[in-house]
Motif scaffolding. Structure first.
Motif, PDB file in Angstrom:
ATOM      1  N   SER A  37      41.466 -62.622  28.306  1.00 32.30           N
ATOM      2  CA  SER A  37      41.316 -63.372  27.886  1.00 32.30           C
ATOM      3  C   SER A  37      40.361 -63.705  27.180  1.00 32.30           C
ATOM      4  CB  SER A  37      42.671 -63.740  27.691  1.00 32.30           C
ATOM      5  OG  SER A  37      42.505 -65.061  28.596  1.00 32.30           O
ATOM      6  N   THR A  38      39.494 -64.134  27.836  1.00 30.47           N
ATOM      7  CA  THR A  38      38.390 -65.010  27.278  1.00 30.47           C
ATOM      8  C   THR A  38      37.381 -64.554  27.011  1.00 30.47           C
ATOM      9  OG1 THR A  38      37.313 -65.038  30.309  1.00 30.47           O
ATOM     10  CG2 THR A  38      39.006 -67.022  28.941  1.00 30.47           C
ATOM     11  N   LEU A  39      37.543 -62.812  26.964  1.00 30.50           N
ATOM     12  CA  LEU A  39      36.178 -62.744  26.676  1.00 30.50           C
ATOM     13  C   LEU A  39      36.080 -62.290  24.750  1.00 30.50           C
ATOM     14  CD1 LEU A  39      36.076 -59.058  28.775  1.00 30.50           C
ATOM     15  CD2 LEU A  39      35.101 -61.400  29.200  1.00 30.50           C
TER      16      LEU A  39
ATOM     17  N   LYS B 195      36.625 -64.371  19.398  1.00 29.83           N
ATOM     18  CA  LYS B 195      37.459 -64.360  20.485  1.00 29.83           C
ATOM     19  C   LYS B 195      38.455 -63.432  20.005  1.00 29.83           C
ATOM     20  CE  LYS B 195      37.241 -69.276  21.707  1.00 29.83           C
ATOM     21  NZ  LYS B 195      38.067 -70.566  21.981  1.00 29.83           N
ATOM     22  N   ILE B 196      39.054 -62.337  21.186  1.00 30.62           N
ATOM     23  CA  ILE B 196      39.908 -61.638  21.358  1.00 30.62           C
ATOM     24  C   ILE B 196      41.274 -61.815  21.205  1.00 30.62           C
ATOM     25  CG2 ILE B 196      38.438 -59.990  22.093  1.00 30.62           C
ATOM     26  CD1 ILE B 196      40.307 -60.390  24.901  1.00 30.62           C
ATOM     27  N   LYS B 197      42.184 -61.517  20.902  1.00 30.81           N
ATOM     28  CA  LYS B 197      43.696 -61.360  21.007  1.00 30.81           C
ATOM     29  C   LYS B 197      43.825 -60.409  21.977  1.00 30.81           C
ATOM     30  CE  LYS B 197      43.744 -63.887  16.868  1.00 30.81           C
ATOM     31  NZ  LYS B 197      43.893 -63.849  15.605  1.00 30.81           N
ATOM     32  N   ASP B 198      45.618 -60.748  22.793  1.00 30.98           N
ATOM     33  CA  ASP B 198      45.875 -59.814  22.850  1.00 30.98           C
ATOM     34  C   ASP B 198      47.272 -58.638  21.659  1.00 30.98           C
ATOM     35  OD1 ASP B 198      47.482 -58.124  25.000  1.00 30.98           O
ATOM     36  OD2 ASP B 198      49.647 -59.276  24.847  1.00 30.98           O
ATOM     37  N   GLU B 199      47.130 -56.889  21.759  1.00 28.28           N
ATOM     38  CA  GLU B 199      47.452 -56.518  21.666  1.00 28.28           C
ATOM     39  C   GLU B 199      46.310 -55.492  20.276  1.00 28.28           C
ATOM     40  OE1 GLU B 199      50.990 -56.665  20.051  1.00 28.28           O
ATOM     41  OE2 GLU B 199      51.824 -56.522  22.360  1.00 28.28           O
TER      42      GLU B 199
END
Length: 198
Positions: A76-78, A104-108
């Motif tokens: 999740s830190t990518l 920053k990325i997010k889930d889905e």
């Protein structure tokens, strides 16, 4: 006088006896203290160190002009540029300038890498690098294939099918009409409802 001497002698004997008893108990107490300290030290040594927190993983869908598009499970830190690297990097036809690679990325999350020929909207960061969690929705009647591919579960083939249906049958009259498109069923439609409009 003799009686007084006897009393003194008895007193001295009592004091010697008490002193002897106190000296006799001290080693036992010392041993008990040593055993207690040893046990405490052992328990401290046996304490399990605090568990290291497990990293959190997100699923992200990488589409468009990358070497290996697909769904990736990543920490999740990518940031987006790190996920693109995992997907094999950009193709020569990728419009890298249209993306916020530091985001920053997010889930889905859907990470769509546009083609150099794609028309890039003004709001680059929200349109090309995020999922459609923003207030703007994708229009079934006006969206390009590239824009349709930012929708969850819509790849190149389904995006092309939507555009073909629109060209052959005319504009969509309702969102429910989307199930008439080849490859799109009721389940897919329900997932798309909050992201699309006419």
């Amino acid at each position: 006088m003799k009686r007084q001497l006897k009393m003194i002698a008895i007193a001295i004997l009592v004091m010697v006896f008490v002193y002897y008893l106190s000296q006799f108990k001290t080693p036992d107490e010392s041993v008990l203290l040593d055993e207690y300290l040893e046990q405490e030290t052992k328990e401290v040594d046996e304490i399990v160190p605090e568990e290291i927190q497990e990293p959190i993983y997100y699923l992200v869908d990488v589409k468009g002009q990358v070497t290996q598009p697909g769904v990736y499970e990543v920490e999740s830190t990518l940031r987006i540029h790190e996920v693109i690297r995992l997907a094999g990097g950009f193709l020569e036809t990728a419009n890298v300038e249209a993306m916020n690679l530091a985001q920053k990325i997010k889930d889905e999350m859907v990470i769509y890498v546009p083609h150099l020929d794609d028309e890039i909207p003004t709001d680059v960061e929200q349109t090309w690098s995020e999922t459609n969690e923003t207030n703007s929705k994708v229009s079934l009647n006006d969206a390009t294939e590239a824009e349709l591919q930012t929708l969850p579960g819509i790849g190149p083939s389904k995006a092309a099918a939507i555009v073909n249906y629109r060209e052959e049958s005319g504009s969509f009259q309702s969102i429910d009409e989307l199930v008439n498109v080849s490859g799109i069923g009721e389940k897919t439609l329900e997932k798309l409802r909050e992201y699309i409009e006419l």
